[in-house]
Design a protein around this motif. Structure first.
Motif, short mmCIF file in Angstrom:
data_model
loop_
_atom_site.label_atom_id
_atom_site.label_comp_id
_atom_site.label_asym_id
_atom_site.label_seq_id
_atom_site.Cartn_x
_atom_site.Cartn_y
_atom_site.Cartn_z
N THR A 18 16.68 13.36 -8.47
CA THR A 18 16.02 12.11 -8.84
C THR A 18 15.93 11.22 -7.61
O THR A 18 16.92 11.01 -6.92
N PHE B 240 14.22 23.15 0.25
CA PHE B 240 14.01 22.85 -1.16
C PHE B 240 14.93 21.70 -1.56
O PHE B 240 16.11 21.70 -1.20
N THR B 241 14.40 20.77 -2.32
CA THR B 241 15.20 19.63 -2.78
C THR B 241 14.94 19.42 -4.27
O THR B 241 13.79 19.44 -4.71
N ALA B 242 16.01 19.19 -5.03
CA ALA B 242 15.91 18.93 -6.46
C ALA B 242 16.76 17.73 -6.82
O ALA B 242 17.86 17.57 -6.31
N THR C 161 11.92 12.43 -11.19
CA THR C 161 12.81 13.58 -11.13
C THR C 161 11.97 14.83 -10.93
O THR C 161 10.91 14.98 -11.52
N GLY C 162 12.45 15.72 -10.08
CA GLY C 162 11.70 16.95 -9.86
C GLY C 162 12.28 17.82 -8.77
O GLY C 162 13.42 17.65 -8.34
N ILE C 163 11.45 18.76 -8.34
CA ILE C 163 11.79 19.70 -7.26
C ILE C 163 10.68 19.62 -6.24
O ILE C 163 9.50 19.56 -6.58
N LYS C 164 11.05 19.64 -4.97
CA LYS C 164 10.03 19.65 -3.93
C LYS C 164 10.40 20.68 -2.86
O LYS C 164 11.57 21.01 -2.68
N SER D 82 19.76 19.35 -1.51
CA SER D 82 18.78 20.08 -0.70
C SER D 82 19.38 21.40 -0.21
O SER D 82 20.57 21.48 0.09
N TYR E 191 20.28 13.77 -5.42
CA TYR E 191 19.54 15.01 -5.14
C TYR E 191 20.34 15.93 -4.23
O TYR E 191 21.24 15.51 -3.52
#
Length: 165
Positions: A127, A123-125, A159-162, A114, A112
């Motif tokens: 797995t 923001f972090t994207a 997997t995603g964005i947070k 950030s 990932y």
């Protein structure tokens, strides 16, 4: 009888935790790239001597030493951008990434990036490894060395964005 004594001695030895390294010195200069790793080896013996009596996840051997997983983790931290790559090798890592069998992604536990535009927003994207209950894939992060049936059913990653505020 001797096998029971040896098995009991090994269980007592595994119960006591020994730190592998000293904690990092907080006064030291922050490194741009931090590389760390671990490996876990185990010995499994069935005292009932029943063939096929596995009773745990990710540990299919009997009466022998085996490699669980070897890991390497690379972390880079900048002022606004940071990245983490956590790779795993060995039987436990292969079973952990059953969805990606046969591809290079089978070795990726976490990956990932950030971005923090300011001190309050990040923001972090990527797995991330998902843990179920209190067990984690990395043996050194578990309080007890166990891979019970609680840890059998996936998914083991997401997997995603947070966003963190």
């Amino acid at each position: 009888m001797l096998q029971k004594i040896i098995a009991s001695a090994m269980m007592l030895y595994c119960y006591f935790s020994v730190p592998a390294q000293n904690p990092p010195d907080s006064s030291a200069k922050k490194q741009a790239l931090l590389i760390s790793g671990s490996a876990d080896v185990y010995f499994k013996y069935d005292l009932n001597k029943q063939p096929g009596n596995i009773k745990t996840s990710f540990t299919s051997t009997h009466n022998q030493f085996a490699l669980g997983m070897a890991s390497v983790k690379l972390e880079h931290s900048g002022k606004k951008v940071s990245a983490t790559a956590d790779l795993g090798f060995g039987p436990r890592a292969t079973e952990f990434s059953y969805n990606d069998a046969g591809s290079a992604l089978a070795y990726v536990k976490q990956l990932y990036v950030s971005y923090a535009p300011n001190n309050t927003l990040k923001f972090t994207a990527g797995t991330w490894a998902t843990h179920i209950g209190y067990e984690l894939l990395d043996a050194q992060l578990n309080k007890n060395y166990s891979m019970s049936y609680l840890f059998t059913n996936g998914p083991f990653s997401h997997t995603g964005i947070k966003a963190e505020y």
